[in-house]
Design a protein around this motif. Sequence first.
Motif, PDB file in Angstrom:
ATOM      1  N   TYR A   1      32.488 -31.804  50.734  1.00  0.00           N
ATOM      2  CA  TYR A   1      31.580 -31.178  49.777  1.00  0.00           C
ATOM      3  C   TYR A   1      31.232 -32.234  48.735  1.00  0.00           C
TER       4      TYR A   1
ATOM      5  N   TYR B   1      37.137 -30.288  47.266  1.00  0.00           N
ATOM      6  CA  TYR B   1      37.115 -29.096  48.104  1.00  0.00           C
ATOM      7  C   TYR B   1      37.228 -29.443  49.596  1.00  0.00           C
TER       8      TYR B   1
ATOM      9  N   THR C   1      29.008 -22.326  53.825  1.00  0.00           N
ATOM     10  CA  THR C   1      28.766 -22.962  52.533  1.00  0.00           C
ATOM     11  C   THR C   1      29.640 -22.307  51.470  1.00  0.00           C
ATOM     12  N   LYS C   2      30.159 -23.095  50.543  1.00  0.00           N
ATOM     13  CA  LYS C   2      30.945 -22.559  49.439  1.00  0.00           C
ATOM     14  C   LYS C   2      30.060 -22.345  48.218  1.00  0.00           C
ATOM     15  N   ASN C   3      30.357 -21.278  47.468  1.00  0.00           N
ATOM     16  CA  ASN C   3      29.717 -21.089  46.167  1.00  0.00           C
ATOM     17  C   ASN C   3      30.553 -21.821  45.128  1.00  0.00           C
TER      18      ASN C   3
END
Length: 831
Positions: free
Chosen positions: A488, A514, A531-533
């Motif tokens: 990330y 991350y 996808t990460k927030n």
Amino acid sequence: MNTHKNANKQGEKILLGGVAAAALGLINAKPQTVKAANQNGNRATKKAASRAVKTKLTYQNETDTETEGETATNDDPAGQNSGSQTAGSENNAGTASSNPAGGSNQDAAAGNTSAPSTTDNTKTEKLGKAVKRDNENPTVLTGVWLGVDVTYQPGLGIFTVKGNNQTINTVNDRSTSILKAKKSRDLLADPLIVDRNQVREVRFEGSLTINGTVQSMFDTLPNLTTVTGLENLNTSNVYSMYGMFANCSSLRSVEGINKLDASKVTDMSYMFENCFENSKDLINLDLSGLNIGLNINKNDTITMKEMFRGCSKLKSIILPDKIDTSQVTDMTGMFYGCSNLVSVSYPSSDNSEDPANPKVDLSKFNTNGLQYMDYMFSGCTNLTTLNIASFDMSKAIKTNGIKNALNNLPDLRKLVLGKNCKFYRNDTNTNVGLDTPGTWVNVGNGTEENPQMSKKWSSIDLMNNYNGNTDHDTYIRFYDGYPVKIHYVYCVYPDKSDNLKKQPPILDKDGKSYDYVVAGDNGKTSDPIKTKNIYGYTIKSIYVNNDKQSSTDKVTVTFTDHEQDVYFVYDRATGKPITVNYLYYVDDKGHTKPLLDKDNKPMTENVDGVLYGDQKDIIPKPVPGYTIKQIIIDGVKQPGTDKATVGYSDNDQIVDFIYTKNPVNNENKVKAADVTVHYKDEFGNTIAPDEILSGYVGDGYTTGAKNISGYTLKTRPDNATGFFSTFPQDVTYIYTKIGTNNTPNINEPNTPTKIPKQNKKRKEKKNPTKQTASRNLSKKQGISSVAKSKKAAALPQTGTNKHSSLTLLALGSLTLVGALGAAWFSRKKIK
């Protein structure tokens, strides 16, 4: 006439008596020694007669002629002190043999004896060249090897060492032997073995002690298959086993090797190098009796360099339970090329004979002194489990001595690592070379079947990332496919594929990235990777390796036989717009109203949000007739009035600029200096924003305490109320934090612990020797002496016998003279 006859007869009697007395005196005149009897009254003296056994050590033209060097050996194989006497030598009765190994060296013809304590190396080497055929069995050659009788049957390839409680001293100078370890060899008798390719079996018959070395003893006997009787060898004083079985490529069985003692051995290098290669079966080697390192001098070092190198048919090794490797400095290539090795264990191990759970367990190895372990396990291609949890690789790291120690282990599935394991120095050119394909995961709090998997590393990452203090664990190669690394990053450089690895990672609030790893078997597809927030960032694009994906929501990958990377590329997010309000005080209770602009509308404005990680300053506008008094950001009062500093927020933000009206009709008044109200704790720390009061000289001012969460007022200032003046004034309220105790005086000395007095040990008085004991002893000795003297008086003494004999001789002579004189006078009278 009768008178004459009587006189003659009487003379004859006297003459006879004199002759008899003289003869008796002569007989008794020869001295004898009569031994006194012992206290038990047994006076008999037993005389042990030992046969002199002659061993032929050299031969000439295969005849029975004895040459120089014949030795007389003791008939007692146990080494008892029995008498040995050489024929024709009267004075060596009762002389014991002092050399049970080779006998006491004697020249039988001259009657001279010598009893050296060690074997003469020069002489042994000279005698070792003698070869003779056995008269009873011409196919058997006989001779001497290092002073011990040996036989060899060329037709059968059987070499026999006939020990008989003998001792061999292979070297006299230990240091010289170590320095010449590669040159000085204790090869089995070369004169007997003309063609070393013909030797198929070596037998040791009878006990034999070897002091010094056994280095290269069986070296290069390529067709040797069997060694028996090694249990007859006492090697407790051997310090070098260098190359002992080296290059015995057909060796299959070594009976009694588990009885060898290597407790003083400092050199085991090349001991089994290239052994067992041509064996039809896999070999299990039992070395449980070696007792490695148990009797080494403190200053000595041990080498095990290439000890088992090239033993391709070696399947398992049993090492001794009692093993000390703390003084081992070199294990270079110790198991190099042992392609079938799957087990190294100990007699007490649960799995020493468990074929379902083979493993190389070196957990008892102490490697504090180890400097070199290059290629130690390299090429153990069938090895599945390796336990090196006890290894301290610190010194090996410093000497660059770990290169390729774990190279070429394609079947390795389990690796047990400890706190002191290290796999790199400063670069990857000197690491252990672990290149096993797949993904390593830690077991952690799980099991080998269901590991914790908090770490998922390829072999390269395991070497580069492993930290013994935090990562020591059991690692399982859980997947055949290589791991896929998920990154990330936020886009600092242009969003191009060739710059993906340069993009900085996104960090969480604890400063950690991350990033993580997914793994699976080769050819399988991963679960969707989403996808990460991430607070402050917004997704921009996704790349798998260098390929940009169409989706920005999720992605899947297929596991392969090489590492892959997935990049989620983000931009920094912009915070929501900021609302700025201009207000003024209505009263002292904090009521406010908006300031109006020229259009008689409330003064307000919207400011663009702030980019994540940045901040902006908002300056209050000047308003005629008003003076800025306070700034509040999202309900929080700020300390100053010159600007509002605002950072990123994903929520709406409000900035309030609060003014006060300028006083009217103040032409005759003088503007006073401000009064600043402070709110602090008892340590001088500000716990609430300051308040500034403005006025005119002579006007009164009033301040008050605030309700501050978590604090209670401690001190109200004396100048809480007063008058404005031309000088600035400070009013300070002091608060105490609720629920705190008084800080203990850390400088207060602790009460010393009373140490109980120990009772002094009373000095033990030495008891003087009791006189009664000595008296009793004297009495006993006196009685014994009297008894002895009485018994001695009953026997003739040597001197006394001699005296008596002389007296009898004198009396006999006088009697003879008297008889002759009487006879003469009688005849004269008769005439």
